[in-house]
Design a protein around this motif. Structure first.
Motif, PDB file in Angstrom:
ATOM      1  N   GLU A   3      78.031 -15.844  74.907  1.00  0.00           N
ATOM      2  CA  GLU A   3      78.356 -15.090  76.118  1.00  0.00           C
ATOM      3  C   GLU A   3      78.332 -13.586  75.900  1.00  0.00           C
ATOM      4  O   GLU A   3      78.368 -12.820  76.855  1.00  0.00           O
ATOM      5  CB  GLU A   3      79.730 -15.507  76.634  1.00  0.00           C
ATOM      6  N   ASN A   4      78.289 -13.143  74.656  1.00  0.00           N
ATOM      7  CA  ASN A   4      78.347 -11.725  74.313  1.00  0.00           C
ATOM      8  C   ASN A   4      77.329 -11.425  73.223  1.00  0.00           C
ATOM      9  O   ASN A   4      77.031 -12.268  72.387  1.00  0.00           O
ATOM     10  CB  ASN A   4      79.740 -11.359  73.799  1.00  0.00           C
ATOM     11  N   THR A   5      76.826 -10.223  73.212  1.00  0.00           N
ATOM     12  CA  THR A   5      75.909  -9.810  72.161  1.00  0.00           C
ATOM     13  C   THR A   5      76.724  -9.327  70.969  1.00  0.00           C
ATOM     14  O   THR A   5      77.641  -8.530  71.121  1.00  0.00           O
ATOM     15  CB  THR A   5      75.008  -8.665  72.659  1.00  0.00           C
ATOM     16  N   SER A   6      76.405  -9.843  69.784  1.00  0.00           N
ATOM     17  CA  SER A   6      77.138  -9.433  68.589  1.00  0.00           C
ATOM     18  C   SER A   6      76.206  -9.445  67.382  1.00  0.00           C
ATOM     19  O   SER A   6      75.848 -10.503  66.878  1.00  0.00           O
ATOM     20  CB  SER A   6      78.326 -10.359  68.336  1.00  0.00           C
ATOM     21  N   SER A   7      75.839  -8.265  66.937  1.00  0.00           N
ATOM     22  CA  SER A   7      75.013  -8.181  65.732  1.00  0.00           C
ATOM     23  C   SER A   7      75.809  -8.647  64.517  1.00  0.00           C
ATOM     24  O   SER A   7      75.233  -9.173  63.566  1.00  0.00           O
ATOM     25  CB  SER A   7      74.500  -6.760  65.531  1.00  0.00           C
ATOM     26  N   ILE A   8      77.122  -8.480  64.558  1.00  0.00           N
ATOM     27  CA  ILE A   8      77.973  -8.939  63.443  1.00  0.00           C
ATOM     28  C   ILE A   8      77.867 -10.451  63.311  1.00  0.00           C
ATOM     29  O   ILE A   8      77.667 -10.986  62.220  1.00  0.00           O
ATOM     30  CB  ILE A   8      79.437  -8.506  63.643  1.00  0.00           C
ATOM     31  N   PHE A   9      77.994 -11.158  64.435  1.00  0.00           N
ATOM     32  CA  PHE A   9      77.902 -12.618  64.406  1.00  0.00           C
ATOM     33  C   PHE A   9      76.527 -13.054  63.916  1.00  0.00           C
ATOM     34  O   PHE A   9      76.416 -13.960  63.081  1.00  0.00           O
ATOM     35  CB  PHE A   9      78.202 -13.203  65.782  1.00  0.00           C
ATOM     36  N   ASP A  10      75.487 -12.401  64.415  1.00  0.00           N
ATOM     37  CA  ASP A  10      74.126 -12.723  63.980  1.00  0.00           C
ATOM     38  C   ASP A  10      73.971 -12.516  62.474  1.00  0.00           C
ATOM     39  O   ASP A  10      73.359 -13.336  61.787  1.00  0.00           O
ATOM     40  CB  ASP A  10      73.104 -11.869  64.731  1.00  0.00           C
ATOM     41  N   ASP A  11      74.529 -11.416  61.957  1.00  0.00           N
ATOM     42  CA  ASP A  11      74.472 -11.137  60.517  1.00  0.00           C
ATOM     43  C   ASP A  11      75.214 -12.201  59.713  1.00  0.00           C
ATOM     44  O   ASP A  11      74.752 -12.639  58.658  1.00  0.00           O
ATOM     45  CB  ASP A  11      75.058  -9.759  60.200  1.00  0.00           C
ATOM     46  N   VAL A  12      76.376 -12.613  60.213  1.00  0.00           N
ATOM     47  CA  VAL A  12      77.171 -13.633  59.511  1.00  0.00           C
ATOM     48  C   VAL A  12      76.422 -14.957  59.480  1.00  0.00           C
ATOM     49  O   VAL A  12      76.375 -15.628  58.444  1.00  0.00           O
ATOM     50  CB  VAL A  12      78.556 -13.790  60.175  1.00  0.00           C
ATOM     51  N   ILE A  13      75.814 -15.332  60.596  1.00  0.00           N
ATOM     52  CA  ILE A  13      75.051 -16.587  60.643  1.00  0.00           C
ATOM     53  C   ILE A  13      73.880 -16.526  59.668  1.00  0.00           C
ATOM     54  O   ILE A  13      73.624 -17.479  58.918  1.00  0.00           O
ATOM     55  CB  ILE A  13      74.556 -16.873  62.081  1.00  0.00           C
ATOM     56  N   GLU A  14      73.174 -15.410  59.642  1.00  0.00           N
ATOM     57  CA  GLU A  14      72.041 -15.256  58.721  1.00  0.00           C
ATOM     58  C   GLU A  14      72.504 -15.317  57.270  1.00  0.00           C
ATOM     59  O   GLU A  14      71.884 -15.980  56.438  1.00  0.00           O
ATOM     60  CB  GLU A  14      71.306 -13.948  59.002  1.00  0.00           C
ATOM     61  N   LYS A  15      73.600 -14.636  56.954  1.00  0.00           N
ATOM     62  CA  LYS A  15      74.156 -14.658  55.592  1.00  0.00           C
ATOM     63  C   LYS A  15      74.551 -16.084  55.214  1.00  0.00           C
ATOM     64  O   LYS A  15      74.299 -16.529  54.094  1.00  0.00           O
ATOM     65  CB  LYS A  15      75.369 -13.720  55.521  1.00  0.00           C
ATOM     66  N   GLY A  16      75.136 -16.820  56.160  1.00  0.00           N
ATOM     67  CA  GLY A  16      75.529 -18.205  55.912  1.00  0.00           C
ATOM     68  C   GLY A  16      74.334 -19.090  55.601  1.00  0.00           C
ATOM     69  O   GLY A  16      74.377 -19.925  54.700  1.00  0.00           O
TER      70      GLY A  16
ATOM     71  N   GLU B  35      82.987 -13.092  42.275  1.00  0.00           N
ATOM     72  CA  GLU B  35      82.083 -12.421  43.219  1.00  0.00           C
ATOM     73  C   GLU B  35      81.742 -13.308  44.416  1.00  0.00           C
ATOM     74  O   GLU B  35      81.616 -12.826  45.537  1.00  0.00           O
ATOM     75  CB  GLU B  35      80.811 -11.959  42.509  1.00  0.00           C
ATOM     76  N   ASN B  36      81.582 -14.615  44.194  1.00  0.00           N
ATOM     77  CA  ASN B  36      81.302 -15.524  45.310  1.00  0.00           C
ATOM     78  C   ASN B  36      82.502 -15.649  46.239  1.00  0.00           C
ATOM     79  O   ASN B  36      82.346 -15.689  47.466  1.00  0.00           O
ATOM     80  CB  ASN B  36      80.884 -16.903  44.812  1.00  0.00           C
ATOM     81  N   VAL B  37      83.688 -15.715  45.675  1.00  0.00           N
ATOM     82  CA  VAL B  37      84.898 -15.782  46.502  1.00  0.00           C
ATOM     83  C   VAL B  37      85.013 -14.502  47.331  1.00  0.00           C
ATOM     84  O   VAL B  37      85.290 -14.549  48.533  1.00  0.00           O
ATOM     85  CB  VAL B  37      86.145 -15.998  45.620  1.00  0.00           C
ATOM     86  N   LYS B  38      84.761 -13.364  46.699  1.00  0.00           N
ATOM     87  CA  LYS B  38      84.809 -12.079  47.407  1.00  0.00           C
ATOM     88  C   LYS B  38      83.779 -12.061  48.537  1.00  0.00           C
ATOM     89  O   LYS B  38      84.076 -11.632  49.652  1.00  0.00           O
ATOM     90  CB  LYS B  38      84.545 -10.938  46.432  1.00  0.00           C
ATOM     91  N   SER B  39      82.580 -12.532  48.272  1.00  0.00           N
ATOM     92  CA  SER B  39      81.519 -12.562  49.276  1.00  0.00           C
ATOM     93  C   SER B  39      81.908 -13.433  50.467  1.00  0.00           C
ATOM     94  O   SER B  39      81.676 -13.071  51.622  1.00  0.00           O
ATOM     95  CB  SER B  39      80.231 -13.069  48.641  1.00  0.00           C
ATOM     96  N   ASN B  40      82.522 -14.579  50.202  1.00  0.00           N
ATOM     97  CA  ASN B  40      82.969 -15.460  51.281  1.00  0.00           C
ATOM     98  C   ASN B  40      84.080 -14.815  52.099  1.00  0.00           C
ATOM     99  O   ASN B  40      84.117 -14.941  53.318  1.00  0.00           O
ATOM    100  CB  ASN B  40      83.419 -16.808  50.727  1.00  0.00           C
TER     101      ASN B  40
END
Length: 109
Positions: free
Chosen positions: A43-56, A83-88
């Motif tokens: 329902e909203n535009t969010s580059s943050i959400f898009d970035d998180v999905i791509e990173k996932g 480092e992986n825990v920090k990244s998550n």
């Protein structure tokens, strides 16, 4: 018995360790007052959400590839590497930044 990771890994490990109780957690239910970020993002535009999905997606592919060529012990050590825990954790912090001041994602309900 099912073939999911709780039974194939968790219960076997608990038995090998001689545990008398095991609390398996594999929870993905909706909770009243906690927004569904997927619906919010639709329902909203969010580059943050898009970035998180791509990173996932990238992390999932990397973890799957690593798992194919390493032992379970090596895989678990990778997942729990500092480092992986920090990244998550960074992913969750980014999700908290979704929205704008006039239209926040309202992650606190």
């Amino acid at each position: 018995m099912t073939s999911n990771e709780r039974h194939q890994f968790g219960f076997r490990l608990a038995q090998e360790m001689g545990l008398k109780e095991l609390f398996a957690v594999d929870w993905n239910d909706n909770v009243d007052g906690v927004p569904d970020l997927g619906v919010w993002a639709e329902e909203n535009t969010s580059s943050i959400f898009d970035d998180v999905i791509e990173k996932g997606k990238q992390l999932t592919l990397e973890y799957e590839d690593y798992f194919k060529n390493h032992t379970i012990k090596e895989y678990l050590l990778l997942l729990n590497d500092k480092e992986n825990v920090k990244s998550n954790h960074e992913v969750y912090i980014k999700l908290a930044l979704m929205g704008t001041q006039s239209n926040p994602a309202d992650l606190c309900g």
